[in-house]
Motif scaffolding. Structure first.
Motif, PDB file in Angstrom:
ATOM      1  N   VAL A  83     -17.489 -42.945  47.857  1.00  0.00           N
ATOM      2  CA  VAL A  83     -18.249 -41.782  47.639  1.00  0.00           C
ATOM      3  C   VAL A  83     -16.980 -40.151  47.574  1.00  0.00           C
ATOM      4  N   TYR A  84     -16.903 -39.622  46.050  1.00  0.00           N
ATOM      5  CA  TYR A  84     -15.729 -38.119  46.602  1.00  0.00           C
ATOM      6  C   TYR A  84     -16.470 -37.373  46.166  1.00  0.00           C
ATOM      7  N   GLY A  85     -15.822 -36.203  47.045  1.00  0.00           N
ATOM      8  CA  GLY A  85     -16.227 -34.640  46.542  1.00  0.00           C
ATOM      9  C   GLY A  85     -15.094 -33.814  47.436  1.00  0.00           C
ATOM     10  N   GLY A 128     -22.609 -28.401  47.811  1.00  0.00           N
ATOM     11  CA  GLY A 128     -24.354 -28.749  47.759  1.00  0.00           C
ATOM     12  C   GLY A 128     -24.360 -30.409  47.146  1.00  0.00           C
ATOM     13  N   GLN A 129     -23.589 -30.199  46.246  1.00  0.00           N
ATOM     14  CA  GLN A 129     -23.528 -32.027  44.959  1.00  0.00           C
ATOM     15  C   GLN A 129     -23.095 -32.973  46.505  1.00  0.00           C
ATOM     16  N   MET A 130     -22.053 -32.510  46.721  1.00  0.00           N
ATOM     17  CA  MET A 130     -21.080 -33.237  48.248  1.00  0.00           C
ATOM     18  C   MET A 130     -22.124 -34.211  49.479  1.00  0.00           C
ATOM     19  N   ASN A 178     -12.532 -50.120  46.858  1.00  0.00           N
ATOM     20  CA  ASN A 178     -14.081 -49.766  46.425  1.00  0.00           C
ATOM     21  C   ASN A 178     -14.179 -51.141  45.198  1.00  0.00           C
ATOM     22  N   ASP A 179     -15.716 -51.154  45.285  1.00  0.00           N
ATOM     23  CA  ASP A 179     -16.043 -51.610  43.680  1.00  0.00           C
ATOM     24  C   ASP A 179     -16.599 -50.448  42.759  1.00  0.00           C
ATOM     25  N   VAL A 180     -16.909 -49.520  42.897  1.00  0.00           N
ATOM     26  CA  VAL A 180     -16.982 -48.645  42.484  1.00  0.00           C
ATOM     27  C   VAL A 180     -16.606 -46.775  43.175  1.00  0.00           C
ATOM     28  N   ILE A 181     -16.761 -45.833  42.590  1.00  0.00           N
ATOM     29  CA  ILE A 181     -16.633 -44.680  43.045  1.00  0.00           C
ATOM     30  C   ILE A 181     -17.756 -43.441  42.193  1.00  0.00           C
ATOM     31  N   LEU A 182     -18.367 -43.421  43.374  1.00  0.00           N
ATOM     32  CA  LEU A 182     -19.630 -42.193  43.247  1.00  0.00           C
ATOM     33  C   LEU A 182     -19.619 -40.363  43.367  1.00  0.00           C
ATOM     34  N   ILE A 183     -18.847 -39.475  42.607  1.00  0.00           N
ATOM     35  CA  ILE A 183     -19.111 -38.274  42.335  1.00  0.00           C
ATOM     36  C   ILE A 183     -20.307 -37.419  42.095  1.00  0.00           C
ATOM     37  N   MET A 422     -22.062 -38.741  38.934  1.00  0.00           N
ATOM     38  CA  MET A 422     -23.431 -38.590  38.597  1.00  0.00           C
ATOM     39  C   MET A 422     -23.552 -36.793  39.328  1.00  0.00           C
ATOM     40  N   GLY A 423     -24.062 -35.817  37.744  1.00  0.00           N
ATOM     41  CA  GLY A 423     -24.252 -34.478  38.083  1.00  0.00           C
ATOM     42  C   GLY A 423     -25.224 -34.034  38.659  1.00  0.00           C
ATOM     43  N   PHE A 424     -25.738 -32.757  39.263  1.00  0.00           N
ATOM     44  CA  PHE A 424     -27.512 -32.863  39.361  1.00  0.00           C
ATOM     45  C   PHE A 424     -27.027 -31.323  39.303  1.00  0.00           C
ATOM     46  N   GLY A 425     -25.673 -30.362  38.815  1.00  0.00           N
ATOM     47  CA  GLY A 425     -26.094 -29.091  38.239  1.00  0.00           C
ATOM     48  C   GLY A 425     -26.438 -28.662  37.252  1.00  0.00           C
ATOM     49  N   LEU A 426     -26.902 -27.475  36.428  1.00  0.00           N
ATOM     50  CA  LEU A 426     -26.939 -27.424  34.878  1.00  0.00           C
ATOM     51  C   LEU A 426     -25.802 -26.320  34.818  1.00  0.00           C
ATOM     52  N   ASP A 427     -25.658 -25.761  33.168  1.00  0.00           N
ATOM     53  CA  ASP A 427     -24.657 -25.375  32.889  1.00  0.00           C
ATOM     54  C   ASP A 427     -24.446 -23.928  33.608  1.00  0.00           C
ATOM     55  N   SER A 428     -25.750 -23.737  33.410  1.00  0.00           N
ATOM     56  CA  SER A 428     -26.616 -22.050  34.319  1.00  0.00           C
ATOM     57  C   SER A 428     -25.960 -22.188  35.757  1.00  0.00           C
ATOM     58  N   ASP A 429     -25.921 -22.344  36.228  1.00  0.00           N
ATOM     59  CA  ASP A 429     -25.575 -22.590  37.865  1.00  0.00           C
ATOM     60  C   ASP A 429     -24.155 -21.764  37.791  1.00  0.00           C
ATOM     61  N   ALA A 430     -23.834 -20.902  37.592  1.00  0.00           N
ATOM     62  CA  ALA A 430     -22.678 -20.493  37.129  1.00  0.00           C
ATOM     63  C   ALA A 430     -21.261 -20.369  38.286  1.00  0.00           C
ATOM     64  N   ILE A 431     -21.119 -21.778  37.884  1.00  0.00           N
ATOM     65  CA  ILE A 431     -19.838 -22.270  39.149  1.00  0.00           C
ATOM     66  C   ILE A 431     -18.784 -21.975  38.507  1.00  0.00           C
ATOM     67  N   HIS A 432     -17.886 -21.244  39.762  1.00  0.00           N
ATOM     68  CA  HIS A 432     -16.760 -20.452  39.541  1.00  0.00           C
ATOM     69  C   HIS A 432     -16.623 -19.091  38.983  1.00  0.00           C
ATOM     70  N   SER A 433     -18.003 -18.724  38.741  1.00  0.00           N
ATOM     71  CA  SER A 433     -18.998 -16.931  38.665  1.00  0.00           C
ATOM     72  C   SER A 433     -19.358 -16.816  40.190  1.00  0.00           C
ATOM     73  N   PRO A 434     -19.715 -15.087  39.694  1.00  0.00           N
ATOM     74  CA  PRO A 434     -20.593 -14.915  40.619  1.00  0.00           C
ATOM     75  C   PRO A 434     -21.766 -15.101  40.280  1.00  0.00           C
ATOM     76  N   ASN A 435     -22.890 -14.898  42.306  1.00  0.00           N
ATOM     77  CA  ASN A 435     -23.977 -15.648  41.284  1.00  0.00           C
ATOM     78  C   ASN A 435     -23.950 -16.883  41.095  1.00  0.00           C
ATOM     79  N   GLU A 436     -23.517 -17.674  41.767  1.00  0.00           N
ATOM     80  CA  GLU A 436     -23.380 -19.009  41.604  1.00  0.00           C
ATOM     81  C   GLU A 436     -24.537 -19.774  42.661  1.00  0.00           C
TER      82      GLU A 436
END
Ligand code: BES
Ligand code: MN
Ligand code: MN
Length: 465
Positions: A83-85, A128-130, A178-183, A422-436
């Motif tokens: 697992v990488y994060g 949060g995702q990590m 490892n056999d697979v990497i999960l992010i 396997m990402g669980f965020g939404l585009d509207s989550d405002a990553i890198h922006s104010p109010n992430e």
């Protein structure tokens, strides 16, 4: 696996409280003023991994910020998931656009998140995702439900180019085998439209400096008679795209992978509402390369964008001046099979060649990385697909993302393994922006889906042998 929902229900309040504690530490890797905080976050992550059941946890020093490594090895005949994060976050500015302080997390309801969302820098990207992975591990160890070996590698320099991670993995290939990497550091289409990210764009990030006269000049006495570096820089930048919004750097498209008609038709099946897209961004039209749809422009096509531009007088009122220097930061998002180092050189050569007489141009490369594509016939993808089917009741859609996690291509090269995003965020989550923010529902759904991946992957992998 039948108890996972119950386990999450019983412990969700604590899961959220723990994440909130982690989000309170301002682990801003780009800003040296937060150095101690970044180190403290590494300690906190190491502690959490121990509590979740890792048998061995190490804080691995690097020339920069440490990498937190954890492992729980059951049996060498079982498969191993790595697992990488990342525990570092982007700077929060501009501060005045936040409705609540970036490092004082609060849970608030939104239209898309009626169950509430955690507002804080790093809530989605990537603490949060990590942390979903840490809590998924806790579930598996507490319920004797871990089907395979697991390793964790959580770094603190992702947002500044992962410079020392490359250094670390090339020195620790055996440890990281490892056999697979999960992010989980990407997003999905919508809460009721699960998707798995199958591609990341590459990146070349450069800074340019244009120097004219040896000092700032009176714009009346000298204006029109000497090259103004800001005028020149903006003209040079404007010339990097033609009227069809194609990039004009010679050789830029030479190695770009062209998708077949069938592949493009398949992509177009993914749900996308242009109207909602425009509404969410408050724009009355989209913009971009002729001949491609919005979903193609931001995933399978390479792009060039100015990220910042400065020079001259920007204080209050007016100052009549021709600045001696002008600057810009420029990013190019790349696709398979563009090589980021080659593209950086092509940019440099071209940018220097278009400078008019009377100015000097300096191009300084920052960081970069290669694009990545996960093959959907890989057993890791198949396992992820099954996991989402179990928890979402739907087959996830494979989708290429426009973002970059440059280290993923290096994982393949150095560790010889494929990565499942396997990402669980939404585009509207405002990553890198104010109010992430990050939906509580998304956070818990991630925790629920991850152990299914472990089980499905172990099943497929062990039946292969
Ligand atoms: N998690 C993001 C990348 C991302 C987000 C990919 C959403 C796909 C969907 C990552 O933390 C990030 O911000 N990457 C940087 C590149 C890095 C070298 C600074 C980016 O994409 O700008
Ligand atoms: Mn990230
Ligand atoms: Mn990021």
């Amino acid at each position: 696996m039948k108890d996972i929902k119950k386990y999450i229900d019983t412990h969700q309040k604590r899961f959220l409280d723990e994440l909130i504690d982690l989000l309170k530490i301002p682990s801003i890797s780009a800003d040296k003023a937060y150095k101690d905080e970044v180190f403290n976050t590494a300690d906190a992550v190491a502690e959490r991994l121990k509590e979740a059941g890792c048998a061995k946890v190490e804080i691995c020093e690097t020339p920069g910020y440490p990498i937190v490594y954890g492992e729980l090895l059951k049996d060498k005949n079982l498969p191993t998931i790595l697992v990488y994060g990342h525990y570092d976050v982007q700077p929060p500015d501009p501060m005045d656009l936040w409705d609540s302080a970036p490092f004082e997390p609060v849970i608030k309801k939104t239209e898309l998140h009626p169950e509430g969302a955690i507002f804080a820098r790093g809530a989605c990207d990537d603490k949060g995702q990590m942390y979903m992975h840490v809590k998924a591990l806790e579930y598996m160890t507490q319920n004797d439900d871990l089907p395979c070996n697991v390793k964790f590698m959580i770094e603190g320099e992702e947002e500044v180019g992962s410079e020392n991670l490359g250094w670390f993995i090339s020195r620790n290939q055996e440890k990281l085998a490892n056999d697979v990497i999960l992010i989980s550091d990407t997003g999905m289409i919508a809460k009721d439209v699960p998707s798995i990210t199958t591609g990341l764009r590459g990146l070349s990030y450069v800074e340019v400096e244009v120097t004219g006269p040896n000092r700032d000049l009176h714009s009346g006495l000298y204006g029109g008679a000497v090259a103004n570096p800001i005028n020149v820089l903006t003209k040079m930048i404007a010339s990097l795209h033609d009227e069809n919004n194609h990039i004009t750097i010679p050789g830029f498209y030479d190695k770009v992978e062209e998708l077949s008609k069938e592949e493009r038709a398949k992509m177009a099946e993914a749900p996308f509402s242009l109207e909602n897209y425009q509404k969410a961004l408050d724009i009355d039209a989209v913009y971009g390369e002729a001949g491609y749809s919005t979903s193609e422009r931001n995933s399978i096509r390479p792009t060039l964008d100015v990220n910042g531009i400065w020079g001259g007088y920007i204080g209050e009122g007016a100052k009549t001046v021709i600045a001696s220097k002008a600057y810009a930061k420029i990013s190019m998002r790349l696709v398979p099979d563009q090589d980021w180092k080659e593209i950086t050189q092509l940019f440099k050569k071209h940018f220097e060649s278009i400078a008019p007489k009377g100015v000097r141009v300096k191009v300084t490369p920052h960081h970069g990385g290669q694009a990545y594509v996960t093959p959907i016939d890989h057993i890791g993808y198949k396992a992820a697909e099954k996991a989402y089917e179990k928890t979402f009741g739907k087959t996830p859609i494979p989708q290429r993302s426009g973002g970059s996690i440059p280290i993923v291509a290096l994982f393949e090269k150095e560790l010889n393994s494929k990565t499942i995003l396997m990402g669980f965020g939404l585009d509207s989550d405002a990553i890198h922006s104010p109010n992430e923010h990050f939906g509580v529902w998304n956070f818990l759904k991630g925790i629920e889906t991850i152990p299914h991946f472990y089980h499905e992957f172990t099943k497929i992998k062990t039946s292969e042998n």
